[in-house]
Design a protein around this motif. Structure first.
Motif, PDB file in Angstrom:
ATOM      1  N   SER A  79       0.727  -1.365  -0.483  1.00  0.00           N
ATOM      2  CA  SER A  79       0.218   0.590   0.349  1.00  0.00           C
ATOM      3  C   SER A  79       0.752   1.216   0.213  1.00  0.00           C
ATOM      4  O   SER A  79       1.581   1.068   0.684  1.00  0.00           O
ATOM      5  CB  SER A  79      -0.714   0.108   1.185  1.00  0.00           C
ATOM      6  OG  SER A  79      -1.223   1.583   1.519  1.00  0.00           O
ATOM      7  N   ASP A  80       0.079   2.083  -0.701  1.00  0.00           N
ATOM      8  CA  ASP A  80       0.859   3.723  -1.244  1.00  0.00           C
ATOM      9  C   ASP A  80       0.715   4.084   0.438  1.00  0.00           C
ATOM     10  O   ASP A  80       1.226   5.675   0.772  1.00  0.00           O
ATOM     11  CB  ASP A  80       0.932   3.956  -1.854  1.00  0.00           C
ATOM     12  CG  ASP A  80       1.541   3.673  -2.507  1.00  0.00           C
ATOM     13  OD1 ASP A  80       2.372   2.684  -2.814  1.00  0.00           O
ATOM     14  OD2 ASP A  80       1.351   3.888  -4.169  1.00  0.00           O
ATOM     15  N   LEU A  81      -0.248   4.254   1.224  1.00  0.00           N
ATOM     16  CA  LEU A  81      -0.968   4.443   2.571  1.00  0.00           C
ATOM     17  C   LEU A  81       0.489   5.177   3.489  1.00  0.00           C
ATOM     18  O   LEU A  81       1.144   4.136   3.596  1.00  0.00           O
ATOM     19  CB  LEU A  81      -1.946   4.189   2.748  1.00  0.00           C
ATOM     20  CG  LEU A  81      -3.329   3.989   2.211  1.00  0.00           C
ATOM     21  CD1 LEU A  81      -4.274   3.485   2.652  1.00  0.00           C
ATOM     22  CD2 LEU A  81      -3.617   5.503   1.737  1.00  0.00           C
ATOM     23  N   PRO A  82       0.244   6.010   4.362  1.00  0.00           N
ATOM     24  CA  PRO A  82       1.516   6.376   5.392  1.00  0.00           C
ATOM     25  C   PRO A  82       0.843   5.092   6.489  1.00  0.00           C
ATOM     26  O   PRO A  82      -0.037   5.099   7.083  1.00  0.00           O
ATOM     27  CB  PRO A  82       1.696   7.735   6.092  1.00  0.00           C
ATOM     28  CG  PRO A  82       0.392   8.178   5.453  1.00  0.00           C
ATOM     29  CD  PRO A  82      -0.459   7.079   4.001  1.00  0.00           C
ATOM     30  N   GLN A  83       1.605   4.807   6.983  1.00  0.00           N
ATOM     31  CA  GLN A  83       1.820   3.809   8.256  1.00  0.00           C
ATOM     32  C   GLN A  83       1.901   4.884   9.395  1.00  0.00           C
ATOM     33  O   GLN A  83       2.415   5.261  10.042  1.00  0.00           O
ATOM     34  CB  GLN A  83       3.074   2.562   8.482  1.00  0.00           C
ATOM     35  CG  GLN A  83       2.806   1.819   7.305  1.00  0.00           C
ATOM     36  CD  GLN A  83       1.902   1.141   7.135  1.00  0.00           C
ATOM     37  OE1 GLN A  83       1.373   0.601   8.373  1.00  0.00           O
ATOM     38  NE2 GLN A  83       0.910   0.387   5.673  1.00  0.00           N
ATOM     39  N   PRO A  84       0.777   4.389  10.401  1.00  0.00           N
ATOM     40  CA  PRO A  84       0.458   5.802  11.365  1.00  0.00           C
ATOM     41  C   PRO A  84       1.762   5.372  13.041  1.00  0.00           C
ATOM     42  O   PRO A  84       1.762   3.833  12.488  1.00  0.00           O
ATOM     43  CB  PRO A  84      -0.779   4.932  11.980  1.00  0.00           C
ATOM     44  CG  PRO A  84      -1.559   4.091  11.716  1.00  0.00           C
ATOM     45  CD  PRO A  84       0.229   3.802  10.026  1.00  0.00           C
ATOM     46  N   ASP A  85       1.607   6.370  13.703  1.00  0.00           N
ATOM     47  CA  ASP A  85       2.732   6.414  14.769  1.00  0.00           C
ATOM     48  C   ASP A  85       1.683   5.222  16.028  1.00  0.00           C
ATOM     49  O   ASP A  85       0.463   5.077  15.523  1.00  0.00           O
ATOM     50  CB  ASP A  85       3.212   7.347  15.226  1.00  0.00           C
ATOM     51  CG  ASP A  85       4.202   8.044  14.224  1.00  0.00           C
ATOM     52  OD1 ASP A  85       4.767   6.876  13.587  1.00  0.00           O
ATOM     53  OD2 ASP A  85       3.863   8.883  13.829  1.00  0.00           O
ATOM     54  N   VAL A 130      -2.522   2.202  20.184  1.00  0.00           N
ATOM     55  CA  VAL A 130      -3.403   3.456  19.411  1.00  0.00           C
ATOM     56  C   VAL A 130      -3.217   3.320  18.466  1.00  0.00           C
ATOM     57  O   VAL A 130      -1.864   4.585  18.629  1.00  0.00           O
ATOM     58  CB  VAL A 130      -3.965   3.218  20.302  1.00  0.00           C
ATOM     59  CG1 VAL A 130      -5.469   4.699  19.442  1.00  0.00           C
ATOM     60  CG2 VAL A 130      -5.210   2.359  21.591  1.00  0.00           C
ATOM     61  N   PRO A 131      -3.200   3.911  17.017  1.00  0.00           N
ATOM     62  CA  PRO A 131      -2.567   3.861  16.128  1.00  0.00           C
ATOM     63  C   PRO A 131      -3.256   5.840  16.320  1.00  0.00           C
ATOM     64  O   PRO A 131      -4.088   6.502  16.598  1.00  0.00           O
ATOM     65  CB  PRO A 131      -3.720   3.738  14.653  1.00  0.00           C
ATOM     66  CG  PRO A 131      -4.584   2.717  15.050  1.00  0.00           C
ATOM     67  CD  PRO A 131      -4.060   2.964  16.685  1.00  0.00           C
ATOM     68  N   LEU A 132      -2.194   6.920  15.981  1.00  0.00           N
ATOM     69  CA  LEU A 132      -2.593   8.400  16.186  1.00  0.00           C
ATOM     70  C   LEU A 132      -2.711   8.787  14.808  1.00  0.00           C
ATOM     71  O   LEU A 132      -2.291   8.328  13.927  1.00  0.00           O
ATOM     72  CB  LEU A 132      -0.827   8.782  16.772  1.00  0.00           C
ATOM     73  CG  LEU A 132      -0.515   8.510  17.548  1.00  0.00           C
ATOM     74  CD1 LEU A 132       1.088   8.575  18.296  1.00  0.00           C
ATOM     75  CD2 LEU A 132      -1.353   8.385  19.165  1.00  0.00           C
ATOM     76  N   CYS A 133      -2.751  10.138  15.237  1.00  0.00           N
ATOM     77  CA  CYS A 133      -3.638  10.439  13.282  1.00  0.00           C
ATOM     78  C   CYS A 133      -2.619  11.485  12.969  1.00  0.00           C
ATOM     79  O   CYS A 133      -1.261  11.520  13.525  1.00  0.00           O
ATOM     80  CB  CYS A 133      -4.561  12.400  13.724  1.00  0.00           C
ATOM     81  SG  CYS A 133      -4.595  13.397  12.395  1.00  0.00           S
ATOM     82  N   CYS A 151      -7.264  13.357   7.263  1.00  0.00           N
ATOM     83  CA  CYS A 151      -5.794  13.082   6.804  1.00  0.00           C
ATOM     84  C   CYS A 151      -5.729  11.840   5.365  1.00  0.00           C
ATOM     85  O   CYS A 151      -4.840  11.374   4.648  1.00  0.00           O
ATOM     86  CB  CYS A 151      -5.049  11.821   7.956  1.00  0.00           C
ATOM     87  SG  CYS A 151      -6.201  10.899   8.577  1.00  0.00           S
ATOM     88  N   THR A 152      -7.011  11.522   5.233  1.00  0.00           N
ATOM     89  CA  THR A 152      -7.560  10.509   3.808  1.00  0.00           C
ATOM     90  C   THR A 152      -8.829  11.393   3.053  1.00  0.00           C
ATOM     91  O   THR A 152      -9.989  12.452   3.650  1.00  0.00           O
ATOM     92  CB  THR A 152      -7.734   9.481   4.472  1.00  0.00           C
ATOM     93  OG1 THR A 152      -8.625   9.261   5.273  1.00  0.00           O
ATOM     94  CG2 THR A 152      -6.406   8.292   5.108  1.00  0.00           C
ATOM     95  N   ASN A 153      -9.005  10.614   2.248  1.00  0.00           N
ATOM     96  CA  ASN A 153     -10.782  10.807   1.507  1.00  0.00           C
ATOM     97  C   ASN A 153     -11.626  10.411   1.770  1.00  0.00           C
ATOM     98  O   ASN A 153     -12.838  10.108   1.330  1.00  0.00           O
ATOM     99  CB  ASN A 153     -10.213  11.372   0.354  1.00  0.00           C
ATOM    100  CG  ASN A 153     -10.141  10.051  -0.645  1.00  0.00           C
ATOM    101  OD1 ASN A 153     -10.087   8.215   0.063  1.00  0.00           O
ATOM    102  ND2 ASN A 153      -9.819   9.938  -1.718  1.00  0.00           N
TER     103      ASN A 153
END
Length: 81
Positions: A12-18, A24-27, A76-78
């Motif tokens: 995937s080209d999506l950025p990996q969340p911190d 828990v993923p961060l924005c 951050c995304t559509n």
């Protein structure tokens, strides 16, 4: 020697969340905002996936369907979530 090719469908080209200290993923736009737990997706013969949504998204029922309303100036995304 076995050779395992990389499956392009799994990349995937999506950025990996911190992640925060409890996983828990961060924005992606503001790393001080943790995402909010939404549900678990269970599909036949697949692994269970935990779904997180933006804390600025509100889950509402409209005509017996669940919809999401996003109140974010810089999403951050559509995606609606």
């Amino acid at each position: 020697m076995p050779i395992i090719s990389i499956n392009p469908r799994n990349s995937s080209d999506l950025p990996q969340p911190d992640l925060n200290e409890i996983g828990v993923p961060l924005c992606p736009n503001d790393s001080s905002i943790p995402m909010v737990y939404d549900s678990i997706t269970r599909e036949k013969e697949r692994t269970n996936k935990i779904k997180y949504i933006c804390p600025r998204a509100k889950k509402t029922k409209f005509n017996r369907k669940t919809t999401y309303i996003l109140s974010c100036d810089n999403p951050c995304t559509n995606s609606k979530l």
